[in-house]
Design a protein around this motif. Structure first.
Motif, PDB file in Angstrom:
ATOM      1  N   SER A 191       0.905  -1.258  -0.029  1.00 25.36           N
ATOM      2  CA  SER A 191       0.094  -0.074  -0.093  1.00 25.36           C
ATOM      3  C   SER A 191       0.947   1.208  -0.060  1.00 25.36           C
ATOM      4  O   SER A 191       0.346   2.309  -0.520  1.00 25.36           O
ATOM      5  N   ILE A 192       1.972   1.080   0.526  1.00 28.89           N
ATOM      6  CA  ILE A 192       2.927   2.326   0.810  1.00 28.89           C
ATOM      7  C   ILE A 192       3.712   2.672  -0.677  1.00 28.89           C
ATOM      8  O   ILE A 192       3.633   3.727  -0.941  1.00 28.89           O
ATOM      9  N   ALA A 236       0.453   8.134   4.172  1.00 27.98           N
ATOM     10  CA  ALA A 236      -0.844   8.732   3.344  1.00 27.98           C
ATOM     11  C   ALA A 236      -1.448   9.884   3.554  1.00 27.98           C
ATOM     12  O   ALA A 236      -2.057  10.541   2.885  1.00 27.98           O
ATOM     13  N   GLU A 295      -1.886  13.076   0.982  1.00 20.86           N
ATOM     14  CA  GLU A 295      -3.195  13.934   0.454  1.00 20.86           C
ATOM     15  C   GLU A 295      -3.031  15.134   1.069  1.00 20.86           C
ATOM     16  O   GLU A 295      -4.145  15.845   0.914  1.00 20.86           O
ATOM     17  N   ASP A 303       1.240   4.530  -2.541  1.00 20.51           N
ATOM     18  CA  ASP A 303       1.157   5.926  -2.029  1.00 20.51           C
ATOM     19  C   ASP A 303       2.497   6.649  -2.758  1.00 20.51           C
ATOM     20  O   ASP A 303       2.540   7.663  -3.115  1.00 20.51           O
ATOM     21  N   ARG A 343       2.026   7.564  -6.311  1.00 17.31           N
ATOM     22  CA  ARG A 343       1.225   8.704  -6.418  1.00 17.31           C
ATOM     23  C   ARG A 343       2.070  10.026  -6.185  1.00 17.31           C
ATOM     24  O   ARG A 343       1.822  10.885  -6.799  1.00 17.31           O
ATOM     25  N   LYS A 346       2.796   3.864   7.223  1.00 13.77           N
ATOM     26  CA  LYS A 346       1.509   3.967   6.207  1.00 13.77           C
ATOM     27  C   LYS A 346       0.685   4.958   6.574  1.00 13.77           C
ATOM     28  O   LYS A 346       0.128   5.717   5.571  1.00 13.77           O
ATOM     29  N   SER A 347       0.186   4.976   7.757  1.00 10.88           N
ATOM     30  CA  SER A 347      -1.063   5.996   7.940  1.00 10.88           C
ATOM     31  C   SER A 347      -0.474   7.589   8.088  1.00 10.88           C
ATOM     32  O   SER A 347      -1.061   8.557   7.394  1.00 10.88           O
TER      33      SER A 347
END
Length: 381
Positions: free
Chosen positions: A59-60, A184, A188, A63, A66, A180-181
């Motif tokens: 998942s990282i 993320a 954003e 991100d 991105r 991760k948190s």
């Protein structure tokens, strides 16, 4: 009447300030006692890998890709961190002649051996910004022509040994789950939510927020005048260690850099150019290691904790010299931009350990492959 009201208000305000001061001091004392208890040894000398780490890592990576797309420079894809280089310069890394026998492993196994290297000096942000902005500063070292099998399978990096550092001794997350948190939220643009994700105080990471704010430090006068740290731990043969690089101007001819105009967007590159290219004066550093003492709180899996130097001091294993040279050409800057620095470009004797280093392996390789692939496509169009 008005005078009495003002005096009463002043006394009330004074009492309120005393109460707030008492609460602040009490909070500080409680916090200090809590962390003294929490950060007490002993700790494990082995890695401990959470079962959810692979899924979090994937998942990282998504991100991170991105982020590099958000910070694309026209048609060129930049790094997801340390996008802006002050210079990529040639260096010599010489193993100390009197290196401790216990530290003679990997590239440090032969006292007096000199390795040719590239050194990249950079700002930490994922988007190139003025050097006067508060930021982390990075140093990446790539030793060349290093024989023997490496931890990475890529033939492109088969003869390289990398060391990656930046100018703060601790990291602002403790593990992959928190990374991760945090990442993320930052991806954003919600930077404060990276450390204060909800109204619940139990979810707040105040200590890590303070580390992050300290990491965003004012720029030094020159990138060769600051200390760089590995933050995460590594193997050195059978030992668990951390690296750091410190300036050692006493090992170079005496040199005094002229005062820099800090309003210029690239004054750190200018200072490096002034010293190495115009004045032809070298810059000197020492590469040092700090051994883990597992009887004390020197954890492998939490890079937000600094290993106490009073418990385990740093020992010099090599000297680094940046000779006078021309480096600020279009060809060399492009060459530098295409270099991939990864602590997993490594001999097994220098294997990275801990969750953040395991994350680095996956993310660095994925982002580097994506960036180089997209840039090579752009170059062929």
């Amino acid at each position: 009447m008005i005078k009495k009201l003002w005096l009463s208000f002043g006394r009330l305000l004074g009492k309120l300030l005393l109460v707030l001061l008492f609460i602040a001091l009490a909070g500080w004392a409680i916090g200090a006692a809590y962390y003294a208890w929490k950060f007490s040894g002993p700790v494990s000398s082995e890695e401990q890998i959470p079962p959810e780490e692979p899924a979090l890592t994937q998942s990282i990576i998504e991100d991170a890709i991105r982020v590099v797309e958000q910070h694309r420079d026209n048609t060129r894809v930049l790094r997801d961190a340390h996008a802006k280089a002050h210079g990529c310069v040639k260096a010599q890394v010489t193993v100390s002649a009197d290196i401790d026998n216990a530290l003679r492993h990997g590239v440090f196994s032969e006292p007096g051996k000199t390795w040719q290297a590239w050194v990249r000096l950079s700002n930490g942000n994922a988007y190139p910004q003025f050097d006067r902005a508060r930021d982390a500063r990075g140093m990446a070292i790539k030793l060349l022509d290093v024989p023997a099998l490496k931890l990475t399978q890529s033939a492109r990096h088969a003869t390289e040994q990398d060391f990656v550092m930046f100018n703060h001794p601790t990291f602002f997350v403790r593990d992959v789950a928190e990374y991760k948190s945090n990442f993320a939220a930052q991806a954003e643009g919600k930077k404060i939510l990276a450390f204060l994700p909800s109204w619940d105080p139990r979810s707040w990471e105040i200590r890590h927020l303070i580390i992050a704010l300290k990491t965003l430090s004012p720029a030094p006068e020159s990138p060769v005048l600051t200390t760089y740290n590995s933050i995460a731990p590594f193997k050195l043969g059978p030992l668990n260690i951390k690296y750091r690089v410190i300036p050692t101007p006493e090992n170079c001819p005496r040199y005094e850099l002229a005062e820099q105009n800090r309003d210029l967007p690239n004054f750190l590159r200018n200072s490096l150019y002034q010293q190495l290219s115009l004045d032809r004066m070298p810059a000197c550093f020492a590469l040092q290691v700090q051994r883990q003492n597992a009887a004390h709180y020197m954890p492998i899996e939490d890079p937000s904790v600094e290993w106490e130097e009073s418990i385990s001091d740093y020992q010099t294993v090599a000297d680094i010299r940046l000779p006078g040279q021309d480096f600020d050409s279009r060809e060399q800057n492009l060459f530098c931009d295409n270099l991939s620095f990864n602590p997993w470009h490594s001999l097994p004797e220098h294997r990275p350990i801990g969750g953040i280093n395991r994350l680095r392996k996956a993310v660095y390789e994925a982002v580097s492959a994506y960036r180089l692939d997209r840039n090579s496509q752009g170059a062929s169009d």
